[in-house]
Motif scaffolding. Structure first.
Motif, PDB file in Angstrom:
ATOM      1  N   ASP A 196       0.861  -1.186   0.000  1.00  0.00           N
ATOM      2  CA  ASP A 196       0.000   0.000   0.000  1.00  0.00           C
ATOM      3  C   ASP A 196       0.888   1.224   0.000  1.00  0.00           C
ATOM      4  O   ASP A 196       2.091   1.136  -0.263  1.00  0.00           O
ATOM      5  N   GLU A 197       0.313   2.384   0.294  1.00  0.00           N
ATOM      6  CA  GLU A 197       1.059   3.636   0.168  1.00  0.00           C
ATOM      7  C   GLU A 197       1.893   3.976   1.396  1.00  0.00           C
ATOM      8  O   GLU A 197       2.587   5.005   1.419  1.00  0.00           O
ATOM      9  N   GLN A 198       1.886   3.166   2.435  1.00  0.00           N
ATOM     10  CA  GLN A 198       2.570   3.511   3.669  1.00  0.00           C
ATOM     11  C   GLN A 198       4.012   3.002   3.699  1.00  0.00           C
ATOM     12  O   GLN A 198       4.311   1.917   3.194  1.00  0.00           O
ATOM     13  N   LEU A 199       4.892   3.817   4.289  1.00  0.00           N
ATOM     14  CA  LEU A 199       6.284   3.456   4.531  1.00  0.00           C
ATOM     15  C   LEU A 199       6.640   3.839   5.965  1.00  0.00           C
ATOM     16  O   LEU A 199       6.146   4.854   6.482  1.00  0.00           O
ATOM     17  N   MET A 200       7.519   3.064   6.583  1.00  0.00           N
ATOM     18  CA  MET A 200       7.983   3.375   7.932  1.00  0.00           C
ATOM     19  C   MET A 200       9.515   3.351   7.927  1.00  0.00           C
ATOM     20  O   MET A 200      10.127   2.302   7.754  1.00  0.00           O
ATOM     21  N   LEU A 201      10.129   4.521   8.103  1.00  0.00           N
ATOM     22  CA  LEU A 201      11.583   4.668   8.009  1.00  0.00           C
ATOM     23  C   LEU A 201      12.179   4.997   9.372  1.00  0.00           C
ATOM     24  O   LEU A 201      11.813   5.994   9.997  1.00  0.00           O
ATOM     25  N   PHE A 202      13.109   4.151   9.824  1.00  0.00           N
ATOM     26  CA  PHE A 202      13.814   4.361  11.091  1.00  0.00           C
ATOM     27  C   PHE A 202      15.200   4.917  10.802  1.00  0.00           C
ATOM     28  O   PHE A 202      15.977   4.327  10.054  1.00  0.00           O
ATOM     29  N   ILE A 203      15.523   6.092  11.381  1.00  0.00           N
ATOM     30  CA  ILE A 203      16.790   6.774  11.136  1.00  0.00           C
ATOM     31  C   ILE A 203      17.523   6.972  12.465  1.00  0.00           C
ATOM     32  O   ILE A 203      17.271   7.933  13.197  1.00  0.00           O
ATOM     33  N   PRO A 204      18.457   6.077  12.835  1.00  0.00           N
ATOM     34  CA  PRO A 204      19.260   6.275  14.040  1.00  0.00           C
ATOM     35  C   PRO A 204      20.448   7.194  13.751  1.00  0.00           C
ATOM     36  O   PRO A 204      20.959   7.223  12.626  1.00  0.00           O
ATOM     37  N   LEU A 205      20.878   7.947  14.750  1.00  0.00           N
ATOM     38  CA  LEU A 205      21.961   8.914  14.582  1.00  0.00           C
ATOM     39  C   LEU A 205      23.162   8.550  15.434  1.00  0.00           C
ATOM     40  O   LEU A 205      23.030   7.956  16.509  1.00  0.00           O
ATOM     41  N   GLN A 206      24.347   8.930  14.960  1.00  0.00           N
ATOM     42  CA  GLN A 206      25.581   8.718  15.714  1.00  0.00           C
ATOM     43  C   GLN A 206      25.775   9.781  16.791  1.00  0.00           C
ATOM     44  O   GLN A 206      26.628   9.631  17.657  1.00  0.00           O
ATOM     45  N   THR A 207      25.015  10.857  16.716  1.00  0.00           N
ATOM     46  CA  THR A 207      25.164  11.968  17.654  1.00  0.00           C
ATOM     47  C   THR A 207      23.804  12.361  18.210  1.00  0.00           C
ATOM     48  O   THR A 207      22.766  11.981  17.676  1.00  0.00           O
ATOM     49  N   ASN A 208      23.822  13.141  19.292  1.00  0.00           N
ATOM     50  CA  ASN A 208      22.625  13.861  19.683  1.00  0.00           C
ATOM     51  C   ASN A 208      22.524  15.078  18.784  1.00  0.00           C
ATOM     52  O   ASN A 208      23.510  15.796  18.590  1.00  0.00           O
ATOM     53  N   ASN A 278      17.035  17.313  21.207  1.00  0.00           N
ATOM     54  CA  ASN A 278      17.990  16.316  21.702  1.00  0.00           C
ATOM     55  C   ASN A 278      17.639  14.968  21.081  1.00  0.00           C
ATOM     56  O   ASN A 278      17.186  14.051  21.747  1.00  0.00           O
ATOM     57  N   ILE A 279      17.886  14.854  19.782  1.00  0.00           N
ATOM     58  CA  ILE A 279      17.391  13.736  18.995  1.00  0.00           C
ATOM     59  C   ILE A 279      18.493  12.703  18.771  1.00  0.00           C
ATOM     60  O   ILE A 279      19.593  13.038  18.321  1.00  0.00           O
ATOM     61  N   THR A 280      18.186  11.450  19.072  1.00  0.00           N
ATOM     62  CA  THR A 280      19.105  10.341  18.806  1.00  0.00           C
ATOM     63  C   THR A 280      18.583   9.432  17.693  1.00  0.00           C
ATOM     64  O   THR A 280      19.341   8.628  17.151  1.00  0.00           O
ATOM     65  N   SER A 281      17.300   9.560  17.373  1.00  0.00           N
ATOM     66  CA  SER A 281      16.730   8.800  16.258  1.00  0.00           C
ATOM     67  C   SER A 281      15.446   9.475  15.803  1.00  0.00           C
ATOM     68  O   SER A 281      14.826  10.248  16.548  1.00  0.00           O
ATOM     69  N   LEU A 282      15.066   9.169  14.575  1.00  0.00           N
ATOM     70  CA  LEU A 282      13.836   9.725  14.007  1.00  0.00           C
ATOM     71  C   LEU A 282      13.133   8.633  13.219  1.00  0.00           C
ATOM     72  O   LEU A 282      13.757   7.930  12.420  1.00  0.00           O
ATOM     73  N   VAL A 283      11.836   8.476  13.464  1.00  0.00           N
ATOM     74  CA  VAL A 283      11.010   7.583  12.655  1.00  0.00           C
ATOM     75  C   VAL A 283      10.123   8.452  11.771  1.00  0.00           C
ATOM     76  O   VAL A 283       9.415   9.339  12.258  1.00  0.00           O
ATOM     77  N   VAL A 284      10.192   8.203  10.467  1.00  0.00           N
ATOM     78  CA  VAL A 284       9.368   8.915   9.495  1.00  0.00           C
ATOM     79  C   VAL A 284       8.298   7.943   8.996  1.00  0.00           C
ATOM     80  O   VAL A 284       8.615   6.947   8.343  1.00  0.00           O
ATOM     81  N   PHE A 285       7.051   8.237   9.299  1.00  0.00           N
ATOM     82  CA  PHE A 285       5.927   7.395   8.903  1.00  0.00           C
ATOM     83  C   PHE A 285       5.163   8.097   7.781  1.00  0.00           C
ATOM     84  O   PHE A 285       4.515   9.118   7.994  1.00  0.00           O
ATOM     85  N   VAL A 286       5.284   7.569   6.567  1.00  0.00           N
ATOM     86  CA  VAL A 286       4.498   8.080   5.443  1.00  0.00           C
ATOM     87  C   VAL A 286       3.128   7.422   5.523  1.00  0.00           C
ATOM     88  O   VAL A 286       2.982   6.228   5.254  1.00  0.00           O
ATOM     89  N   VAL A 287       2.125   8.217   5.890  1.00  0.00           N
ATOM     90  CA  VAL A 287       0.788   7.683   6.133  1.00  0.00           C
ATOM     91  C   VAL A 287      -0.002   7.568   4.830  1.00  0.00           C
ATOM     92  O   VAL A 287      -0.724   6.593   4.605  1.00  0.00           O
ATOM     93  N   SER A 288       0.148   8.573   3.955  1.00  0.00           N
ATOM     94  CA  SER A 288      -0.631   8.554   2.717  1.00  0.00           C
ATOM     95  C   SER A 288       0.139   9.229   1.592  1.00  0.00           C
ATOM     96  O   SER A 288       1.089   9.991   1.828  1.00  0.00           O
ATOM     97  N   ALA A 289      -0.286   8.960   0.365  1.00  0.00           N
ATOM     98  CA  ALA A 289       0.322   9.533  -0.829  1.00  0.00           C
ATOM     99  C   ALA A 289      -0.633  10.532  -1.471  1.00  0.00           C
ATOM    100  O   ALA A 289      -1.840  10.544  -1.191  1.00  0.00           O
ATOM    101  N   GLU A 290      -0.075  11.379  -2.344  1.00  0.00           N
ATOM    102  CA  GLU A 290      -0.902  12.351  -3.049  1.00  0.00           C
ATOM    103  C   GLU A 290      -1.981  11.672  -3.877  1.00  0.00           C
ATOM    104  O   GLU A 290      -1.759  10.594  -4.455  1.00  0.00           O
ATOM    105  N   ASP A 291      -3.128  12.328  -3.949  1.00  0.00           N
ATOM    106  CA  ASP A 291      -4.231  11.891  -4.816  1.00  0.00           C
ATOM    107  C   ASP A 291      -4.699  10.474  -4.512  1.00  0.00           C
ATOM    108  O   ASP A 291      -5.247   9.793  -5.388  1.00  0.00           O
ATOM    109  N   GLY A 292      -4.478  10.043  -3.270  1.00  0.00           N
ATOM    110  CA  GLY A 292      -4.949   8.719  -2.879  1.00  0.00           C
ATOM    111  C   GLY A 292      -4.259   7.575  -3.585  1.00  0.00           C
ATOM    112  O   GLY A 292      -4.813   6.467  -3.688  1.00  0.00           O
ATOM    113  N   ALA A 293      -3.043   7.803  -4.082  1.00  0.00           N
ATOM    114  CA  ALA A 293      -2.307   6.769  -4.813  1.00  0.00           C
ATOM    115  C   ALA A 293      -2.040   5.557  -3.918  1.00  0.00           C
ATOM    116  O   ALA A 293      -1.951   5.666  -2.699  1.00  0.00           O
ATOM    117  N   GLU A 294      -1.879   4.407  -4.559  1.00  0.00           N
ATOM    118  CA  GLU A 294      -1.676   3.164  -3.824  1.00  0.00           C
ATOM    119  C   GLU A 294      -0.214   2.877  -3.519  1.00  0.00           C
ATOM    120  O   GLU A 294       0.094   1.963  -2.752  1.00  0.00           O
TER     121      GLU A 294
END
Length: 325
Positions: A196-208, A278-294
């Motif tokens: 489907d159109e969702q993606l879940m990206l985990f981005i860990p960092l070497q620094t704060n 004070n970020i050590t990691s970031l999760v980017v959750f793409v919930v939906s796409a433009e124009d309801g794309a799949e």
């Protein structure tokens, strides 16, 4: 053995590869070395994702079977990883520490891009050994800190491996190709969602880090659209599952409008700076796409802000073995 890793059987073979391949990454190991066996799957995984014929070559060298090569390069600790460009050693990592190998991966990514035709266009932001391409200008007073991403620990859920590349292409230093034709997973420099159109990206960092802006580049095609609704989660120790993300309060929720995309197919997303101090990691959750794309597509992800001092990484109890006399 991964098909992307060449096992060296003679000094002549190795010398030939140093001449024919722009970049060579050599794993000097021994069959009696426990840490060598432990780190081998990591090396092979990197080779599978970054190896390119006649451009970026990964090799393994048994120091007992190839004593002349080991002596020539003064190999004393197992394992030792050497990075060569145009036949000259430019980087060396000793021991079976994945964190140290991580630093070599960043260098390899840059060398792989150089081997493919030079540095990317565009500006600013420093990466290990050369400039990063940015699809949009940087906010005054801030820099591209994407080179602080722990590439080996990044993770992407719901990616279509058959249609596009792996997660590491998102942090590649060069300008994305923008190509739309289907390519093999080893050739494409973008990612697409799968079921489907969702993606879940985990981005860990070497620094704060203090994050100011998230830059996303997405070349929409007939098969995959640009992201629209995105949720961000800070300082998660791991990637979130889709159900877990739905039940967790996001640090910030963003709707990207069509007018937010510039002529480089890049959207600069300002973050609520007070929430990203004070970020050590970031999760980017793409919930939906433009124009309801799949399906949704991502080409590059850049982190803009300020990086602190690198954290003291945990050491393995035994990072390597001394070569027997």
């Amino acid at each position: 053995m991964s098909s992307k890793v060449t096992h060296i059987t003679s000094a002549a073979q190795f010398d030939g590869l140093l001449k024919s391949s722009k970049v060579v990454i050599a794993d000097f190991f021994a069959t009696w070395c426990g840490p060598c066996k432990m780190i081998a799957p990591v090396f092979e995984k990197i080779a599978t994702q970054l190896g390119r014929e006649n451009a970026v070559t990964f090799v393994k060298i048994d120091t007992d079977a190839q004593k002349d090569i080991a002596s020539k390069y003064s190999i004393r600790v197992m394992p030792t990883f050497l990075l060569f460009r145009d036949g000259t050693e430019i980087e060396r990592v000793q021991g079976a520490d994945p964190r140290k190998l991580e630093s070599l991966v960043t260098k390899v990514a840059l060398e792989a891009h150089t081997a493919g035709g030079g540095a990317g266009e565009g500006s600013s932001g420093a990466s290990s050994g050369g400039p990063l391409w940015n699809g949009a200008s940087l906010p005054r007073g801030y820099s591209d800190i994407t080179d602080n991403v722990e590439v080996l620990r990044t993770e992407l859920l719901n990616v279509d491996d058959a249609a596009a590349g792996g997660v590491r292409v998102l942090f590649a230093p060069g300008k994305p190709s923008g190509k739309s034709e289907a390519l093999s997973a080893g050739a494409a420099d973008w990612v697409e969602s799968d079921t489907d159109e969702q993606l879940m990206l985990f981005i860990p960092l070497q620094t704060n880090a203090k994050l100011h802006t998230l830059q996303i580049t997405s070349h929409a095609t007939e098969d995959a659209a640009r992201p629209q609704l995105i949720k961000l989660y800070s300082n998660s120790p791991h990637n979130l599952g889709f159900d877990e993300a739905e039940d967790t309060l996001a640090t910030q929720e963003i709707t990207i409008k069509p007018t937010d995309w510039n002529d480089q197919a890049t959207a600069s997303i300002p973050l609520k700076f007070v929430k990203f101090q004070n970020i050590t990691s970031l999760v980017v959750f793409v919930v939906s796409a433009e124009d309801g794309a799949e399906k949704v597509r991502l080409d590059r992800v850049r982190l803009i802000g300020e990086a602190g001092e690198k954290r003291e990484m945990g050491k393995l109890e035994k990072i390597g073995d001394e070569q027997p006399e």
